[in-house]
Design a protein around this motif. Structure first.
Motif, short mmCIF file in Angstrom:
data_model
loop_
_atom_site.label_atom_id
_atom_site.label_comp_id
_atom_site.label_asym_id
_atom_site.label_seq_id
_atom_site.Cartn_x
_atom_site.Cartn_y
_atom_site.Cartn_z
N ARG A 168 0.86 -1.18 0.00
CA ARG A 168 0.00 0.00 0.00
C ARG A 168 0.89 1.23 0.00
NH1 ARG A 168 -2.28 -3.84 -1.20
NH2 ARG A 168 -4.23 -4.67 -0.36
N HIS A 169 0.65 2.13 -0.94
CA HIS A 169 1.58 3.23 -1.22
C HIS A 169 1.03 4.57 -0.76
CE1 HIS A 169 3.47 6.35 -3.81
NE2 HIS A 169 4.55 5.60 -3.69
N GLY A 170 1.88 5.40 -0.18
CA GLY A 170 1.49 6.75 0.20
C GLY A 170 2.60 7.73 -0.11
N ASP A 171 2.26 8.85 -0.77
CA ASP A 171 3.25 9.88 -1.09
C ASP A 171 3.43 10.83 0.09
OD1 ASP A 171 4.43 9.63 -3.66
OD2 ASP A 171 2.49 10.05 -4.57
N LEU A 172 4.68 11.08 0.44
CA LEU A 172 5.01 12.12 1.41
C LEU A 172 5.73 13.22 0.64
CD1 LEU A 172 5.17 13.17 4.32
CD2 LEU A 172 7.31 11.90 4.59
N ARG A 173 5.13 14.39 0.58
CA ARG A 173 5.66 15.48 -0.24
C ARG A 173 6.27 16.58 0.62
NH1 ARG A 173 3.79 14.73 -5.41
NH2 ARG A 173 2.04 13.28 -5.64
N ALA A 174 7.07 17.42 -0.01
CA ALA A 174 7.70 18.54 0.69
C ALA A 174 6.62 19.48 1.23
CB ALA A 174 8.62 19.28 -0.28
N PRO A 175 6.93 20.17 2.35
CA PRO A 175 8.19 20.18 3.07
C PRO A 175 8.36 18.93 3.93
CG PRO A 175 6.61 21.61 4.18
CD PRO A 175 5.95 21.14 2.91
N PRO A 207 10.07 17.06 10.30
CA PRO A 207 9.88 15.93 11.20
C PRO A 207 8.39 15.68 11.49
CG PRO A 207 11.70 17.27 11.96
CD PRO A 207 11.06 18.02 10.82
N GLU A 208 7.61 16.76 11.58
CA GLU A 208 6.19 16.60 11.85
C GLU A 208 5.48 15.85 10.74
OE1 GLU A 208 7.90 19.85 14.17
OE2 GLU A 208 7.90 19.42 12.02
N ALA A 209 5.92 16.08 9.48
CA ALA A 209 5.31 15.38 8.34
C ALA A 209 5.61 13.89 8.42
CB ALA A 209 5.82 15.97 7.03
N TYR A 210 6.83 13.54 8.78
CA TYR A 210 7.18 12.12 8.92
C TYR A 210 6.36 11.48 10.05
CZ TYR A 210 11.16 11.92 5.70
OH TYR A 210 11.95 11.91 4.57
N ILE A 211 6.24 12.19 11.17
CA ILE A 211 5.48 11.65 12.30
C ILE A 211 4.03 11.40 11.90
CG2 ILE A 211 4.54 12.21 14.58
CD1 ILE A 211 7.22 13.59 15.19
N ALA A 212 3.43 12.34 11.16
CA ALA A 212 2.04 12.17 10.73
C ALA A 212 1.88 10.95 9.83
CB ALA A 212 1.56 13.43 10.01
N ALA A 213 2.83 10.75 8.90
CA ALA A 213 2.76 9.59 8.00
C ALA A 213 2.93 8.28 8.77
CB ALA A 213 3.82 9.72 6.92
N ILE A 214 3.87 8.25 9.70
CA ILE A 214 4.09 7.04 10.50
C ILE A 214 2.87 6.76 11.37
CG2 ILE A 214 5.50 6.04 12.34
CD1 ILE A 214 7.81 7.85 11.18
N ASP A 215 2.30 7.81 11.98
CA ASP A 215 1.09 7.63 12.80
C ASP A 215 -0.04 7.03 11.98
OD1 ASP A 215 2.27 8.59 15.08
OD2 ASP A 215 1.41 10.61 14.93
N ALA A 216 -0.22 7.52 10.75
CA ALA A 216 -1.31 7.03 9.90
C ALA A 216 -1.12 5.55 9.57
CB ALA A 216 -1.38 7.85 8.61
#
Length: 364
Positions: free
Chosen positions: A75-82, A85-94
């Motif tokens: 299952r694929h999810g795009d993490l885009r800029a910026p 660290p908060e963006a990574y945490i949100a993706a990992i949490d999801a």
């Protein structure tokens, strides 16, 4: 608050596995193979956090195609800029909240040097501090030295490390297994060489060269905070010369049986590590020698194992030596200085980032 203790049982240990390497080293494919093994062969239990513009989909099946040895139904999810660290945490949490068994992050290096990453945040903080210092100097009529002001501001601006520590903490607390890809740069060094010019006159000049004589684990530098690979359960360098073949950065004794170093990383690697995490012994692949056999398989193998142990720190090096016969201990005397240097680096007593020191000073 109350705090209680219970008997310790290794029945579900979350693994955090790091793969670092330059382009062409097989990071993504190796990560997916390990993830499939960790997930028991069920690709639908793998979440892929992609910071590389969808490149992870290169390993997904085409429409109507079934998953196979090099095609994965994750299952694929795009993490885009910026890439904060908060963006990574949100993706990992999801991904963790959704109940995935394994999370692949490709790549974690963007949190350091990608748009909005910590180097960008540090540069912005320095610019703000310099602007404030200049405004104050103009108001007071003081002489303003921008170079000195920027140098002074750089130290305080590393307060941006605090959010980075939060994302590392979140990784270590994840219920899912994690496979983390990191880009790597080749270490460079400055050398003075002599060159013959016209009329036979010899000139000396400084050149930048690749550190090809270093072991691969030292030659390739992961683009992350320098302590990060040692925070993980186990971590490896992969190289373009031998894509997929692991070179240990951190590999503890209890995981060695699951990670043969003489063959590429595979689904069996992930399955073996998963078995250990569930409380069993990590099964060795057929034909793989035990760790004690490997450590005594000749002078070159002894030196390689000693360097691997030293890269895990002084305690690991001493534990490795404790199991060796006197003859092997004496043989290691010839590389004692190198082992001490590797162990000191691995101890990472300071809290610095790669960017704290100019690249010219970081070159070996």
């Amino acid at each position: 608050m109350s705090f209680t203790f219970a008997p310790a049982v290794r029945d579900r240990v979350g693994l955090v596995i790091g793969l670092a390497g330059p382009s062409g080293s097989g990071k993504t494919l190796s990560a997916l193979k390990i993830a499939r093994g960790l997930a028991g062969g069920d690709d639908s239990r793998i979440a892929f956090i992609d910071t590389e513009g969808g490149r992870g989909k290169h390993y997904a099946p085409a429409p109507g195609e079934a998953p196979g040895p090099a095609r994965f139904g994750f299952r694929h999810g795009d993490l885009r800029a910026p890439f904060t660290p908060e963006a990574y945490i949100a993706a990992i949490d999801a991904a963790d909240s959704a109940g995935f068994e394994v999370i692949v992050i490709d790549s974690f290096s963007h949190s350091w040097d990608g748009p909005g990453g910590l180097q960008d945040q540090h540069a912005d903080a320095v610019d703000r501090a310099v602007a404030e210092a200049k405004a104050k100097a103009d108001e007071k009529g003081w002489r303003f030295d921008e170079f000195a002001a920027r140098d002074k501001a750089s130290v305080g601006a590393w307060r941006v490390k605090t959010p980075y520590r939060r994302v590392v903490s979140r990784l270590l607390q994840c219920r899912a297994h994690l496979v983390i890809c990191m880009r790597a740069d080749e270490k460079l060094r400055m050398e003075t060489v002599e060159e013959e010019g016209r009329y036979g006159k010899t000139y000396r000049k400084t050149v930048i060269t690749q550190a090809k004589d270093l072991p691969d684990a030292e030659r390739w530098v992961p683009i992350v905070e320098k302590r990060f690979p040692y925070e993980l359960t186990t971590s490896f360098v992969l190289t373009p010369a031998r894509p997929g073949y692991p070179v240990p950065i951190k590999l503890q004794e209890q995981h060695r049986a699951a990670v043969p170093l003489d063959r590429p990383l595979s689904e069996e690697t992930g399955a073996g590590l998963a078995a250990w995490a569930r409380g069993g012994a990590a099964p060795a692949e057929p034909g793989t020698k035990s760790a004690s056999q490997q450590s005594r398989g000749g002078r070159d193998k002894l030196f390689a194992d000693a360097r691997d142990a030293a890269r895990q720190g002084t305690a690991a090096l001493e534990a490795f030596k404790a199991d060796l016969p006197d003859r092997a201990i004496r043989a290691l005397d010839s590389i004692a200085a190198e082992l001490d240097r590797l162990a000191s680096n691995a101890n990472a007593a300071d809290d610095g980032f790669p960017g704290d020191t100019p690249a010219s000073e970081r070159a070996a």
